[in-house]
Design an enzyme around this catalytic site. Structure first.
Site, PDB file in Angstrom:
ATOM      1  CE  LYS A  92      -2.068  -1.164   3.869  1.00 13.79           C
ATOM      2  NZ  LYS A  92      -1.343  -2.425   4.176  1.00 13.79           N
ATOM      3  NE  ARG A 118      -4.517  -1.594   9.989  1.00 11.03           N
ATOM      4  CZ  ARG A 118      -3.466  -1.124   9.328  1.00 11.03           C
ATOM      5  NH1 ARG A 118      -3.513   0.041   8.730  1.00 11.03           N
ATOM      6  NH2 ARG A 118      -2.396  -1.839   9.285  1.00 11.03           N
ATOM      7  NE  ARG A 170       7.829  -2.511   6.083  1.00  9.09           N
ATOM      8  CZ  ARG A 170       6.542  -2.307   6.305  1.00  9.09           C
ATOM      9  NH1 ARG A 170       5.798  -1.740   5.389  1.00  9.09           N
ATOM     10  NH2 ARG A 170       6.012  -2.683   7.448  1.00  9.09           N
ATOM     11  NE  ARG A 193       6.069  -0.410  10.186  1.00  9.16           N
ATOM     12  CZ  ARG A 193       4.916  -0.410   9.518  1.00  9.16           C
ATOM     13  NH1 ARG A 193       4.815   0.316   8.409  1.00  9.16           N
ATOM     14  NH2 ARG A 193       3.896  -1.102   9.934  1.00  9.16           N
ATOM     15  NE  ARG A 210       2.153  -5.050  11.124  1.00  9.75           N
ATOM     16  CZ  ARG A 210       3.193  -4.787  10.336  1.00  9.75           C
ATOM     17  NH1 ARG A 210       4.399  -5.224  10.649  1.00  9.75           N
ATOM     18  NH2 ARG A 210       3.030  -4.085   9.241  1.00  9.75           N
TER      19      ARG A 210
HETATM   20  P1  AP5 Z   1       4.885  -1.635   1.764  1.00  9.84           P
HETATM   21  O1  AP5 Z   1       4.534  -0.794   0.591  1.00  9.84           O
HETATM   22  O2  AP5 Z   1       5.674  -0.998   2.863  1.00  9.84           O
HETATM   23  O3  AP5 Z   1       3.576  -2.375   2.332  1.00  9.84           O
HETATM   24  P2  AP5 Z   1       2.330  -1.826   3.138  1.00  9.84           P
HETATM   25  O4  AP5 Z   1       1.117  -2.489   2.604  1.00  9.84           O
HETATM   26  O5  AP5 Z   1       2.334  -0.326   3.178  1.00  9.84           O
HETATM   27  O6  AP5 Z   1       2.672  -2.465   4.549  1.00  9.84           O
HETATM   28  P3  AP5 Z   1       2.586  -1.885   6.030  1.00  9.84           P
HETATM   29  O7  AP5 Z   1       3.317  -2.885   6.894  1.00  9.84           O
HETATM   30  O8  AP5 Z   1       3.065  -0.471   6.113  1.00  9.84           O
HETATM   31  O9  AP5 Z   1       1.091  -1.967   6.289  1.00  9.84           O
HETATM   32  P4  AP5 Z   1       0.367  -2.034   7.592  1.00  9.84           P
HETATM   33  O10 AP5 Z   1      -0.993  -1.901   7.089  1.00  9.84           O
HETATM   34  O11 AP5 Z   1       0.620  -3.193   8.477  1.00  9.84           O
HETATM   35  O12 AP5 Z   1       1.043  -0.882   8.464  1.00  9.84           O
HETATM   36  P5  AP5 Z   1       0.582   0.577   8.889  1.00  9.84           P
HETATM   37  O13 AP5 Z   1       1.772   1.429   8.888  1.00  9.84           O
HETATM   38  O14 AP5 Z   1      -0.626   1.008   8.119  1.00  9.84           O
HETATM   39  O15 AP5 Z   1       5.699  -2.913   1.218  1.00  9.84           O
HETATM   40  C1  AP5 Z   1       6.216  -3.892   2.118  1.00  9.84           C
HETATM   41  C2  AP5 Z   1       7.577  -4.397   1.584  1.00  9.84           C
HETATM   42  O16 AP5 Z   1       7.379  -5.092   0.353  1.00  9.84           O
HETATM   43  C3  AP5 Z   1       8.595  -3.288   1.273  1.00  9.84           C
HETATM   44  O17 AP5 Z   1       9.875  -3.753   1.589  1.00  9.84           O
HETATM   45  C4  AP5 Z   1       8.454  -3.064  -0.241  1.00  9.84           C
HETATM   46  O18 AP5 Z   1       9.660  -2.584  -0.825  1.00  9.84           O
HETATM   47  C5  AP5 Z   1       8.106  -4.473  -0.718  1.00  9.84           C
HETATM   48  N1  AP5 Z   1       7.209  -4.476  -1.882  1.00  9.84           N
HETATM   49  C6  AP5 Z   1       6.152  -3.662  -2.106  1.00  9.84           C
HETATM   50  N2  AP5 Z   1       5.523  -3.988  -3.277  1.00  9.84           N
HETATM   51  C7  AP5 Z   1       6.221  -5.050  -3.781  1.00  9.84           C
HETATM   52  C8  AP5 Z   1       6.071  -5.860  -4.954  1.00  9.84           C
HETATM   53  N3  AP5 Z   1       5.091  -5.633  -5.846  1.00  9.84           N
HETATM   54  N4  AP5 Z   1       6.951  -6.873  -5.150  1.00  9.84           N
HETATM   55  C9  AP5 Z   1       7.951  -7.106  -4.259  1.00  9.84           C
HETATM   56  N5  AP5 Z   1       8.150  -6.382  -3.128  1.00  9.84           N
HETATM   57  C10 AP5 Z   1       7.287  -5.358  -2.888  1.00  9.84           C
HETATM   58  O19 AP5 Z   1       0.073   0.303  10.379  1.00  9.84           O
HETATM   59  C11 AP5 Z   1       0.977   0.023  11.429  1.00  9.84           C
HETATM   60  C12 AP5 Z   1       0.204  -0.105  12.735  1.00  9.84           C
HETATM   61  O20 AP5 Z   1      -0.464   1.139  13.040  1.00  9.84           O
HETATM   62  C13 AP5 Z   1      -0.931  -1.144  12.745  1.00  9.84           C
HETATM   63  O21 AP5 Z   1      -0.457  -2.444  13.039  1.00  9.84           O
HETATM   64  C14 AP5 Z   1      -1.845  -0.585  13.843  1.00  9.84           C
HETATM   65  O22 AP5 Z   1      -1.330  -0.872  15.124  1.00  9.84           O
HETATM   66  C15 AP5 Z   1      -1.753   0.913  13.611  1.00  9.84           C
HETATM   67  N6  AP5 Z   1      -2.789   1.394  12.688  1.00  9.84           N
HETATM   68  C16 AP5 Z   1      -2.605   1.924  11.445  1.00  9.84           C
HETATM   69  N7  AP5 Z   1      -3.780   2.275  10.879  1.00  9.84           N
HETATM   70  C17 AP5 Z   1      -4.730   1.943  11.790  1.00  9.84           C
HETATM   71  C18 AP5 Z   1      -6.152   2.039  11.784  1.00  9.84           C
HETATM   72  N8  AP5 Z   1      -6.837   2.529  10.744  1.00  9.84           N
HETATM   73  N9  AP5 Z   1      -6.826   1.593  12.878  1.00  9.84           N
HETATM   74  C19 AP5 Z   1      -6.167   1.108  13.953  1.00  9.84           C
HETATM   75  N10 AP5 Z   1      -4.817   0.981  14.019  1.00  9.84           N
HETATM   76  C20 AP5 Z   1      -4.108   1.407  12.938  1.00  9.84           C
END
Ligand code: AP5
Length: 217
Positions: free
Chosen positions: A10, A84, A123, A159, A170
């Site tokens: 994402k 979410r 990552r 991270r 997660r």
């Molecule tokens: P990346 O693009 O970083 O993936 P992502 O989907 O953004 O993953 P996140 O881990 O950031 O998502 P998340 O939803 O768990 O975390 P968030 O920060 O929102 O890609 C991942 C890796 O793959 C990278 O190394 C990239 O280079 C590689 N890659 C990408 N595309 C690729 C491809 N096509 N092929 C190969 N490699 C590829 O949330 C963190 C925490 O915050 C949550 O756990 C929760 O505690 C809290 N939180 C956030 N939002 C909420 C909410 N709405 N409600 C409650 N708690 C929340």
């Protein structure tokens, strides 16, 4: 809106879409990490949930999003990581109705569990520009960081919640609380599905095919 499990790509896709479509990128994970880094009350409260791989309480994230959507004027938004849970999606519905903003499309990025685990384990993220790299799939090439003065390299870190035991929670939390949103938005005719297990460029093209407006510029 980009919907997908942790590691689906994402953030990687949002970075490109934001620039191409002139969108305000609203990522609750980034907003929460900024609050943790700043040591605010909200950040302190959020940190224990994030470290455990649990969702931060709905009221906290809904409040953050409400504030930013209301202050956005005529901007177009890209939501990443919000909503979410079904209560968050219901709250978003209410906010968008109040603000008179339509939700154009919900793009669900599908990736297998094995691939998600591989992606999160490798990552690396830049503290300054926020870009995500992967030690195998998209390694950092040493070029200057776009957020610096043009000479400094990216400042990469891993991270805390990308540790294997937290990743597994997660993914479980995603299945239980977030995956139901796929049917929620399908029932509203807004869901668009993209295979996220292709190269970043191919995933990008798959998403763009579902975005109603044309790229800026
Ligand atoms: P990346 O693009 O970083 O993936 P992502 O989907 O953004 O993953 P996140 O881990 O950031 O998502 P998340 O939803 O768990 O975390 P968030 O920060 O929102 O890609 C991942 C890796 O793959 C990278 O190394 C990239 O280079 C590689 N890659 C990408 N595309 C690729 C491809 N096509 N092929 C190969 N490699 C590829 O949330 C963190 C925490 O915050 C949550 O756990 C929760 O505690 C809290 N939180 C956030 N939002 C909420 C909410 N709405 N409600 C409650 N708690 C929340």
């Amino acid at each position: 809106m980009l919907l997908g499990p942790p590691g689906a790509g994402k953030g990687t896709q949002a970075e490109r879409l934001r620039a191409e479509f002139d969108l305000v990128h609203l990522a609750t994970g980034d907003l929460l990490r900024a609050a943790v880094a700043a040591g605010t009350d909200l950040g302190r409260e959020a940190k224990r949930f994030m470290d455990a791989g649990e969702l931060v309480p709905d009221a906290v994230v809904v409040g953050m999003i409400r504030e930013r959507l209301s202050a956005g004027g005529s901007a177009s938004f890209l939501l990443d990581g919000f909503p979410r849970s079904v209560p968050q999606a219901d709250a978003l519905d209410g906010m968008l109705a109040e603000l008179g903003m339509p939700l154009d499309a919900v793009v669900s990025i599908a990736v297998s569990r094995e691939e998600l685990v591989r992606r999160l384990a490798g990552r690396w993220i830049c503290r300054r520009c926020g870009r995500s790299f992967h030690e195998v799939f998209s390694p950092y090439g040493g070029e200057p960081c776009p957020s610096g003065d043009g000479t400094e390299p990216c400042d990469l870190y891993q991270r805390e919640d990308d540790r294997p035991e937290t990743v597994s929670n997660r993914l479980a939390v995603y299945e239980e609380q977030t995956a139901p949103l796929i049917d929620y938005y399908r029932a509203r005719g807004l869901l668009r599905e993209v295979d996220g297990e292709r190269t970043p460029d191919e995933v990008h093209d798959g998403i763009v095919a579902h975005i109603p407006a044309s790229p800026a510029g």
